[in-house]
Scaffold this active site. Structure first.
Site, short mmCIF file in Angstrom:
data_model
loop_
_atom_site.label_atom_id
_atom_site.label_comp_id
_atom_site.label_asym_id
_atom_site.label_seq_id
_atom_site.Cartn_x
_atom_site.Cartn_y
_atom_site.Cartn_z
N GLY A 11 -39.72 34.37 57.55
CA GLY A 11 -38.42 34.93 57.18
C GLY A 11 -37.85 34.19 55.99
N CYS A 12 -36.57 34.38 55.76
CA CYS A 12 -35.88 33.77 54.62
C CYS A 12 -36.18 32.28 54.54
CB CYS A 12 -34.38 34.00 54.75
SG CYS A 12 -33.41 33.18 53.48
N PHE A 13 -36.64 31.83 53.40
CA PHE A 13 -37.10 30.45 53.29
C PHE A 13 -35.97 29.42 53.33
CE2 PHE A 13 -38.37 31.80 48.67
CZ PHE A 13 -37.05 31.94 48.26
N TRP A 14 -34.72 29.81 53.09
CA TRP A 14 -33.62 28.84 53.10
C TRP A 14 -33.48 28.16 54.45
CZ3 TRP A 14 -29.46 32.69 50.93
CH2 TRP A 14 -29.70 32.93 49.58
N HIS A 154 -32.12 31.34 60.91
CA HIS A 154 -32.99 30.41 61.63
C HIS A 154 -32.17 29.41 62.44
CE1 HIS A 154 -35.64 31.94 58.47
NE2 HIS A 154 -36.59 31.76 59.37
#
Length: 164
Positions: A11-14, A154
């Site tokens: 998912g979103c890497f942040w 996350h």
């Protein structure tokens, strides 16, 4: 100290980077695009690449297995091409292995997660050989350190831990 490299997509890497960078034994992290078809991938043009994270870690302090267990705790590996509100191929769950040993550990960990009955469904995480990793633009690196209230999907799920 023996440095090892792991490349994961979930998912979103942040959010992935923000949580994984804090783990004892993690030396460095960077976010980027991997597992796809576009050379010199960018945020605006990353084709079939996933948003991924490259992790350099000291395997005498943290094992690849422990990294994978945490990876499966902070994202939902049972949703295909999706994490929370983020939908699309960029947000798929994938493990990009560097060696046969990493591949075997990835498959074993997925088997253990599936057999545990703890997660909400079967794991759809892809297990593929590592390829090019195109570093994301500077504004995406360490994003949640610079914007602590920024977007993330996350979080550690306390109940999603393997027994033992």
């Amino acid at each position: 100290m023996a440095e090892e490299r792991a490349v994961l997509a979930g998912g979103c890497f942040w959010g992935m980077q923000d949580l994984i960078r804090r783990m004892p034994g993690v030396i460095s992290t960077r976010v980027g695009y991997t597992g796809g078809d576009v050379p010199n991938a960018t945020y605006r043009n990353h084709g079939t690449h996933a948003e991924g994270i490259e992790i350099i870690f000291d395997d005498s302090q943290i094992s690849y297995r422990k990294l994978l267990e945490f990876f499966f705790q902070i994202h939902d590996p049972t949703t295909k091409n999706r994490q929370g509100n983020d939908i699309g191929l960029s947000y798929r769950s994938a493990i990009y292995y560097e060696s046969d040993a990493q591949k075997e550990m990835a498959l074993k960990t997925i088997e253990d997660v599936n057999n545990s009955g703890i997660w909400p469904g079967k794991v759809v995480t892809e297990v593929e050989p590592v390829g090019d990793f195109w570093e994301a633009e500077p504004e995406h690196q360490d994003y949640l350190e610079r914007f602590p209230n920024g977007y993330t999907c996350h979080f550690p799920r306390p109940n999603w831990t393997l027994p033992g």
